[in-house]
Enzyme design. Structure first.
Site: not given
Length: 528
Positions: A122, A234, A236, A197-198, A220, A308, A239
């Site tokens: 992000f 999300r 997991d 992050s994203l 993270d 982060h 994947d």
């Protein structure tokens, strides 16, 4: 970021979701149209040409964790790009597209080599300094295809919209990998997605659509709109064949934490308990000094998202460091610090390497690993477990409380003043043993000599701890054991335990350590 700024950021998140979901709709008239977005009346679907379709079902909604959902922005707005770097072009990227086979064939892409994808998060772009640093370190390590995923057109605020955009970026990435597989025989097991992050959840969405994907590393993974949600929402373990995750900012978003704390991989690493990282306190890194040393970009990261981003720094350092980032499997960080999970086991299965060189092994999904790091580069540290065996002679108090430090010596070097009680005094019961895990940047080999410093602590709030003429503030220690994990071969990813037992050179069988004094222990213990 102060409380007011956080409140403004969260308001942007909420209003962004509300405006896009129709909860607040002023576009058609002056009245507010009220919907209940977390109880959809039916499944909504939107298709994106050859990429396939995305659905919004009630599994994507949660009253607290994910109250608003929208569809991604148009493909041309996000404008996802894949930028290839190899040892033949380490600084000038080549843009690849699944719809441009001549461009792929003219590029330096080699489907026979492993391929690493770097996915930013992000409010981030491929121009960020960490992206450049990571790709250069990867190319320094091996002759790989390193592909930077550029989705800067969709990573900007509002956050709710950015989370939705990750789903489309995931489809773009999956379509691109599958095209390389079908057209150029790229083996999906040789593909490694690295997302921050994203970007970590984006990698998960891609992995859902790439059968046989080799590995995903989540750095993270973002918490808001993902924590507490079903696995399809999300990242997991399903994947990829290996999903390894480094958690560094797992404090709640309401306390300025941006990362997930719940496990979401086969191996979940929690350096320093996976929350606030050492060196991220602004008092330890004054902003003006950080600007001078690192520049404005790094200073802004220290101010807004130091913990982060630390997951990224750990991973980058792990690529070519000689320090192994050895982490220990344990149910909690407290148990780890107490030395209850220190042994790697006969086959090394209770330990794992955090970062690039980790392997899945035979562990079940959700295995938690803990590790300590330093507060500044190099972050990697060696761990030592110091076990103090307490004697109980007749004159000893049942218990004492205070502070301890140790100095470790070997033929290869020495480590001075390791603090066994950094969080305050410890209550020690004579006749028992206590273990402490400490870390240091140096590896000194087999320990042959230990110095133990003891200082009694009197606490006025605990009358029984007040010690004057009528009590004994000495600590009685029969022996000290120092354990370390020796790496047999970093390529084989194996570690074995090395233990040294050290005793007092006196003939009483224990050392009598007065408050604010030091005792010596040597590896001359008699056989048990």
């Amino acid at each position: 970021m102060g409380p007011q700024a956080v409140g403004q950021w969260w308001l942007l998140v909420m209003l962004g979701g509300a405006a896009n979901s129709g909860l607040l709709d002023w576009s058609r008239n002056n009245r507010i149209e009220v919907n209940v977005p977390w109880v959809p009346s039916s499944t909504e679907s939107r298709c994106y040409d050859e990429l396939g379709c995305l659905n919004l079902t009630k599994d994507w909604y949660h009253l607290i964790y994910r109250p608003f959902n929208v569809f991604p922005l148009p493909r041309q707005t996000i404008d996802t790009k894949f930028i290839l770097y190899t040892r033949l072009n380490p600084t000038e990227g080549q843009i690849l597209r699944a719809t441009d086979d001549p461009g792929i064939e003219k590029s330096n892409f080699d489907p026979k080599k492993q391929t690493k994808f770097i996915i930013h998060g992000f409010i981030d772009t491929p121009l960020s300094s960490w992206v450049k640093e990571m790709r250069l370190e990867l190319l320094k390590n091996s002759d790989w295809n390193v592909v930077v995923v550029d989705w800067a057109g969709g990573s900007l605020p509002l956050y709710t919209q950015a989370t939705a955009n990750t789903r489309l970026v995931g489809l773009e990435l999956a379509f691109f990998i599958n095209h390389l597989k079908n057209k150029y025989q790229l083996d999906p097991k040789d593909v490694h997605l690295i997302g921050h992050s994203l970007g970590a959840h984006t990698a998960g969405y891609a992995g859902q659509n790439v059968p046989g994907l080799g590995r995903i590393t989540g750095l993270d993974p973002a918490e808001p709109y993902f924590q507490g949600m079903p696995s399809e929402v999300r990242l997991d373990p399903g994947d990829a064949h290996l999903v390894d995750v480094i958690h560094t900012d797992g404090t709640s978003i309401f306390l300025l934490g941006y990362g997930m704390v719940e496990p979401c991989g086969h191996l979940d690493f929690y350096p320093n308990n996976g929350k606030e990282q050492p060196g991220c306190d602004i008092s330890e890194n004054p902003l003006p000094l950080t600007v001078i040393r690192e520049g404005i970009e790094e200073a802004s990261r220290v101010l807004l998202a130091c913990s982060h981003v630390r997951a990224v720094k750990f991973f980058i350092e792990s690529i070519n460091t000689q320090c192994p980032y050895l982490a220990h499997r344990c149910p909690s960080y407290q148990h780890f610090l107490q030395g209850k999970c220190f042994s790697c086991g006969p086959n090394g299965t209770n330990c794992a390497f955090m970062g690039l060189h980790t392997t899945r092994g035979l562990l079940p999904p959700g295995a938690k690993f803990f590790v300590q790091t330093g507060k500044e580069p190099p972050f990697c540290r060696r761990h030592y477990r110091v076990t103090v065996e307490l004697a109980r002679p007749p004159r000893a108090e049942t218990w004492v409380q205070g502070f301890m430090r140790v100095s470790l010596h070997s033929d290869q070097g020495k480590i001075r003043d390791l603090d066994l009680t950094p969080n305050g005094y410890e209550k020690l019961e004579h006749g028992t043993s206590r273990s402490f895990v400490v870390s240091h940047i140096e590896e000194i080999g087999t320990v042959t000599r230990v110095e133990v410093y003891w200082e009694y602590d009197m606490n006025v709030l605990q009358p029984r701890s007040i010690c004057f003429l009528w009590c004994n503030d000495h600590l009685y220690v029969s022996s000290v054991r120092v354990s370390a994990s020796k790496i047999l071969n970093s390529r084989e990813k194996r570690a074995v335990d090395v233990v040294s037992k050290l005793c007092s050179p006196g003939h009483r069988g224990y050392a009598d350590i007065a408050s604010r004094s030091t005792a010596l222990f040597l590896d001359n213990c008699r056989s048990d």
